[in-house]
Write a protein that holds these residues in place. Structure first.
Motif, PDB file in Angstrom:
ATOM      1  N   UNK A  41      -7.826  -1.474  11.673  1.00 48.66           N
ATOM      2  CA  UNK A  41      -8.886  -1.221  10.703  1.00 48.66           C
ATOM      3  C   UNK A  41      -8.509  -0.386   9.533  1.00 48.66           C
ATOM      4  N   UNK A  42      -7.464   0.295   9.748  1.00 47.06           N
ATOM      5  CA  UNK A  42      -6.973   1.131   8.569  1.00 47.06           C
ATOM      6  C   UNK A  42      -6.375   0.409   7.693  1.00 47.06           C
ATOM      7  N   UNK A  43      -5.270  -0.511   8.302  1.00 46.95           N
ATOM      8  CA  UNK A  43      -4.540  -1.416   7.662  1.00 46.95           C
ATOM      9  C   UNK A  43      -5.298  -2.360   6.694  1.00 46.95           C
ATOM     10  N   UNK A  68      -8.321   4.351  -4.387  1.00 44.02           N
ATOM     11  CA  UNK A  68      -7.205   5.173  -4.836  1.00 44.02           C
ATOM     12  C   UNK A  68      -6.318   5.553  -3.695  1.00 44.02           C
ATOM     13  N   UNK A  69      -6.731   5.580  -2.586  1.00 45.67           N
ATOM     14  CA  UNK A  69      -5.936   6.008  -1.379  1.00 45.67           C
ATOM     15  C   UNK A  69      -5.476   4.761  -0.330  1.00 45.67           C
ATOM     16  N   UNK A  70      -5.795   3.555  -1.195  1.00 43.09           N
ATOM     17  CA  UNK A  70      -5.527   2.372  -0.136  1.00 43.09           C
ATOM     18  C   UNK A  70      -4.191   2.137   0.369  1.00 43.09           C
ATOM     19  N   UNK A  71      -3.086   2.546  -0.418  1.00 45.61           N
ATOM     20  CA  UNK A  71      -1.705   2.599  -0.027  1.00 45.61           C
ATOM     21  C   UNK A  71      -1.687   3.659   1.315  1.00 45.61           C
ATOM     22  N   UNK A  72      -2.193   4.750   1.170  1.00 44.77           N
ATOM     23  CA  UNK A  72      -2.169   5.680   2.129  1.00 44.77           C
ATOM     24  C   UNK A  72      -2.821   5.063   3.502  1.00 44.77           C
ATOM     25  N   UNK A  73      -3.910   4.468   3.325  1.00 46.79           N
ATOM     26  CA  UNK A  73      -4.472   3.694   4.523  1.00 46.79           C
ATOM     27  C   UNK A  73      -3.673   2.700   5.265  1.00 46.79           C
ATOM     28  N   UNK A  74      -2.874   2.123   4.554  1.00 48.31           N
ATOM     29  CA  UNK A  74      -2.146   1.091   5.101  1.00 48.31           C
ATOM     30  C   UNK A  74      -0.727   1.843   5.763  1.00 48.31           C
ATOM     31  N   UNK A  75      -0.453   2.827   5.018  1.00 47.28           N
ATOM     32  CA  UNK A  75       0.669   3.652   5.717  1.00 47.28           C
ATOM     33  C   UNK A  75       0.444   4.288   6.968  1.00 47.28           C
ATOM     34  N   UNK A  76      -0.767   4.993   7.124  1.00 44.79           N
ATOM     35  CA  UNK A  76      -1.342   5.499   8.033  1.00 44.79           C
ATOM     36  C   UNK A  76      -1.336   4.612   9.166  1.00 44.79           C
TER      37      UNK A  76
END
Length: 75
Positions: free
Chosen positions: A14-16, A25-33
């Motif tokens: 779901x985070x990805x 703004x933090x979509x790359x962090x969501x993918x990373x987490x």
């Protein structure tokens, strides 16, 4: 254990997906987490759940197991 692994898998996926489809703004962090959750949490939990009651010697190539395989091939 099975349900904890399933919940962690759904949360990571779901985070990805949220990181890909939401324009924040933090979509790359969501993918990373999400990826980090898969490899640090989900995979070890799944591996432990699948291997906890198994004997590792059954899967090793020892002389005893090689002899058993040769006997089974003859039959």
């Amino acid at each position: 254990m099975k349900y904890i692994t399933l919940i962690a898998l759904i949360a990571s996926l779901g985070s990805i997906l949220c990181g890909y489809f939401l324009d924040v703004d933090y979509s790359q962090k969501l993918i990373g987490f999400g990826v980090l959750g898969l490899f640090v949490v989900v995979f070890p939990l799944f591996s432990y759940y699948r291997w906890k009651d198994k004997n590792i010697k059954d899967y090793m190539l020892t002389q005893e197991n090689l002899d058993k395989m040769r006997e089974n091939q003859k039959n």
